[in-house]
Scaffold this active site. Structure first.
Site, PDB file in Angstrom:
ATOM      1  N   GLN A 156       0.857  -1.200   0.000  1.00 11.27           N
ATOM      2  CA  GLN A 156       0.000   0.000   0.000  1.00 11.27           C
ATOM      3  C   GLN A 156       0.887   1.243   0.000  1.00 11.27           C
ATOM      4  O   GLN A 156       0.401   2.353  -0.130  1.00 11.27           O
ATOM      5  CB  GLN A 156      -0.857   0.019   1.259  1.00 11.27           C
ATOM      6  CG  GLN A 156      -1.822  -1.151   1.366  1.00 11.27           C
ATOM      7  CD  GLN A 156      -2.442  -1.208   2.756  1.00 11.27           C
ATOM      8  OE1 GLN A 156      -3.456  -0.592   3.018  1.00 11.27           O
ATOM      9  NE2 GLN A 156      -1.817  -1.957   3.655  1.00 11.27           N
ATOM     10  N   ASP A 169       6.189   4.653  -1.404  1.00 12.91           N
ATOM     11  CA  ASP A 169       7.640   4.868  -1.423  1.00 12.91           C
ATOM     12  C   ASP A 169       8.303   3.792  -2.292  1.00 12.91           C
ATOM     13  O   ASP A 169       7.636   2.868  -2.773  1.00 12.91           O
ATOM     14  CB  ASP A 169       8.211   4.871   0.014  1.00 12.91           C
ATOM     15  CG  ASP A 169       8.073   3.518   0.719  1.00 12.91           C
ATOM     16  OD1 ASP A 169       8.507   2.492   0.159  1.00 12.91           O
ATOM     17  OD2 ASP A 169       7.543   3.485   1.849  1.00 12.91           O
ATOM     18  N   HIS A 182      -1.612   1.252  -4.224  1.00 12.57           N
ATOM     19  CA  HIS A 182      -2.050   2.630  -3.986  1.00 12.57           C
ATOM     20  C   HIS A 182      -1.233   3.650  -4.785  1.00 12.57           C
ATOM     21  O   HIS A 182      -1.251   4.834  -4.477  1.00 12.57           O
ATOM     22  CB  HIS A 182      -1.991   2.974  -2.488  1.00 12.57           C
ATOM     23  CG  HIS A 182      -3.069   2.322  -1.683  1.00 12.57           C
ATOM     24  ND1 HIS A 182      -3.094   2.300  -0.305  1.00 12.57           N
ATOM     25  CD2 HIS A 182      -4.193   1.660  -2.064  1.00 12.57           C
ATOM     26  CE1 HIS A 182      -4.169   1.650   0.121  1.00 12.57           C
ATOM     27  NE2 HIS A 182      -4.847   1.239  -0.932  1.00 12.57           N
TER      28      HIS A 182
HETATM   29  P1  OAD Z   1      -1.288   3.197   9.000  1.00 13.78           P
HETATM   30  O1  OAD Z   1      -0.549   4.436   9.381  1.00 13.78           O
HETATM   31  O2  OAD Z   1      -2.757   3.226   9.052  1.00 13.78           O
HETATM   32  O3  OAD Z   1      -0.808   1.994   9.930  1.00 13.78           O
HETATM   33  C1  OAD Z   1       0.538   1.706  10.174  1.00 13.78           C
HETATM   34  C2  OAD Z   1       0.620   0.450  10.999  1.00 13.78           C
HETATM   35  O4  OAD Z   1       1.967   0.086  11.124  1.00 13.78           O
HETATM   36  C3  OAD Z   1       0.054   0.595  12.422  1.00 13.78           C
HETATM   37  O5  OAD Z   1      -0.849  -0.459  12.671  1.00 13.78           O
HETATM   38  C4  OAD Z   1       1.301   0.508  13.322  1.00 13.78           C
HETATM   39  O6  OAD Z   1       1.022  -0.138  14.546  1.00 13.78           O
HETATM   40  C5  OAD Z   1       2.211  -0.339  12.451  1.00 13.78           C
HETATM   41  N1  OAD Z   1       3.658  -0.118  12.702  1.00 13.78           N
HETATM   42  C6  OAD Z   1       4.324   1.049  12.941  1.00 13.78           C
HETATM   43  N2  OAD Z   1       5.647   0.843  13.041  1.00 13.78           N
HETATM   44  C7  OAD Z   1       5.847  -0.491  12.836  1.00 13.78           C
HETATM   45  C8  OAD Z   1       7.005  -1.333  12.808  1.00 13.78           C
HETATM   46  N3  OAD Z   1       8.238  -0.844  12.995  1.00 13.78           N
HETATM   47  N4  OAD Z   1       6.812  -2.661  12.583  1.00 13.78           N
HETATM   48  C9  OAD Z   1       5.569  -3.172  12.390  1.00 13.78           C
HETATM   49  N5  OAD Z   1       4.450  -2.426  12.401  1.00 13.78           N
HETATM   50  C10 OAD Z   1       4.577  -1.111  12.619  1.00 13.78           C
HETATM   51  O7  OAD Z   1      -0.747   2.771   7.551  1.00 13.78           O
HETATM   52  P2  OAD Z   1      -1.398   1.778   6.487  1.00 13.78           P
HETATM   53  O8  OAD Z   1      -2.141   0.691   7.133  1.00 13.78           O
HETATM   54  O9  OAD Z   1      -0.335   1.449   5.516  1.00 13.78           O
HETATM   55  O10 OAD Z   1      -3.596   5.192   1.546  1.00 13.78           O
HETATM   56  O11 OAD Z   1      -2.426   2.759   5.787  1.00 13.78           O
HETATM   57  C11 OAD Z   1      -3.194   2.270   4.722  1.00 13.78           C
HETATM   58  C12 OAD Z   1      -3.496   3.373   3.745  1.00 13.78           C
HETATM   59  O12 OAD Z   1      -4.086   4.481   4.431  1.00 13.78           O
HETATM   60  C13 OAD Z   1      -2.267   3.988   3.105  1.00 13.78           C
HETATM   61  O13 OAD Z   1      -1.802   3.271   1.992  1.00 13.78           O
HETATM   62  C14 OAD Z   1      -2.746   5.334   2.687  1.00 13.78           C
HETATM   63  C15 OAD Z   1      -3.501   5.701   3.948  1.00 13.78           C
HETATM   64  O14 OAD Z   1      -4.493   6.619   3.830  1.00 13.78           O
HETATM   65  C16 OAD Z   1      -3.707   6.169   0.637  1.00 13.78           C
HETATM   66  O15 OAD Z   1      -3.121   7.232   0.733  1.00 13.78           O
HETATM   67  C17 OAD Z   1      -4.610   5.816  -0.490  1.00 13.78           C
END
Ligand code: OAD
Length: 231
Positions: free
Chosen positions: A90, A93, A108
């Site tokens: 998703q 980068d 995405h």
């Molecule tokens: P989020 O910011 O919603 O979630 C990030 C997740 O990574 C959280 O559940 C954290 O607990 C976890 N996390 C943080 N650091 C970590 C680490 N070192 N190891 C393991 N886990 C870790 O990001 P996404 O789920 O990617 O879409 O968000 C989904 C989509 O929402 C993105 O692609 C973007 C956003 O809006 C668009 O822009 C279309």
């Protein structure tokens, strides 16, 4: 074994890129409806360009490099232990590419691509600032390009390919994603329906943790290399 991996912003966190929903994340400092919808782009393209120009510029900072999580996935794929290996991200980068991942889909979109809304041409490897004055490299019209990012309300890319792989997978891994954004958050249910082993890697529980067979709590840069070594 057929493997599908889904990554989210958490895998890039330790490379210095912010997540969206964690404390101090991108959506804490920006309203989604101001920078990540087609309507926002029509209303204020300069603001939207500015948001993605900043994100793109970060990719060229020397401290922003693939971490042990990205590298472990690329190495596992290269070793060829799986019958098939699809990495769906998703993230917009380029850290998976930098790590050497090959069978990779950016569902995405991609910060390093710009798309012409007039002729449809996608210009890859876009490293510069992107503005309302940018000229499409294919049709030469000014002001018709937009970031090649899937915004809220738009259809993610490669869905047919992803669903096909999920329906045939034996192992599904979701890494560093909060499970708030569909359709990606629903992939685990499809993998479950296919009878796959489903494993979540996260610092914490996600919104869809209940759907997984296993949870590896901790930083993906530590949990992922260990897990992949034992497959
Ligand atoms: P989020 O910011 O919603 O979630 C990030 C997740 O990574 C959280 O559940 C954290 O607990 C976890 N996390 C943080 N650091 C970590 C680490 N070192 N190891 C393991 N886990 C870790 O990001 P996404 O789920 O990617 O879409 O968000 C989904 C989509 O929402 C993105 O692609 C973007 C956003 O809006 C668009 O822009 C279309």
């Amino acid at each position: 074994m057929n493997i599908v991996v889904l990554t989210g912003a958490g895998i890039s966190k330790e490379s210095g890129l912010n997540t969206f929903r964690d404390e101090g994340g991108l959506w804490a400092g920006h309203k989604v409806e101001d920078v990540a919808t087609p309507e926002a782009f029509v209303r204020n393209p300069a603001l939207v360009h500015d948001f993605y120009n900043q994100r793109r510029a970060q990719l060229f900072e020397s401290a922003v490099k693939p971490n042990a999580g990205h590298l472990a996935l690329a190495e596992f794929e290269k070793d060829g232990k799986a019958n098939s290996f699809l990495l769906v991200t998703q993230n917009v980068d380029n850290l998976h590419e930098q790590a050497g991942s090959k069978n990779l889909l950016h569902m995405h979109g991609d910060l390093l691509s710009v798309r012409c809304t007039s002729c449809g041409h996608k210009q890859a490897d876009w490293k510069e600032q992107h503005t309302t004055e940018t000229i499409c490299t294919a049709c030469s019209v000014k002001g018709t390009t937009r970031p090649d990012i899937v915004w809220f309300g738009e259809m993610p890319y490669f869905m047919d390919e992803i669903y096909k792989a999920l329906m045939n997978c034996d192992l599904f891994m979701a890494i560093g994603t909060s499970g708030h954004v569909y359709p990606a958050a629903g992939f685990v249910e499809l993998a479950n329906a296919a009878g796959a082993r489903t494993v979540e890697f996260n610092l914490d529980h996600s919104a869809v943790s209940h759907a997984f067979d296993e949870h590896l709590l901790g930083s993906a840069s530590e949990t992922l290399p260990k897990f992949l070594k034992n497959i």
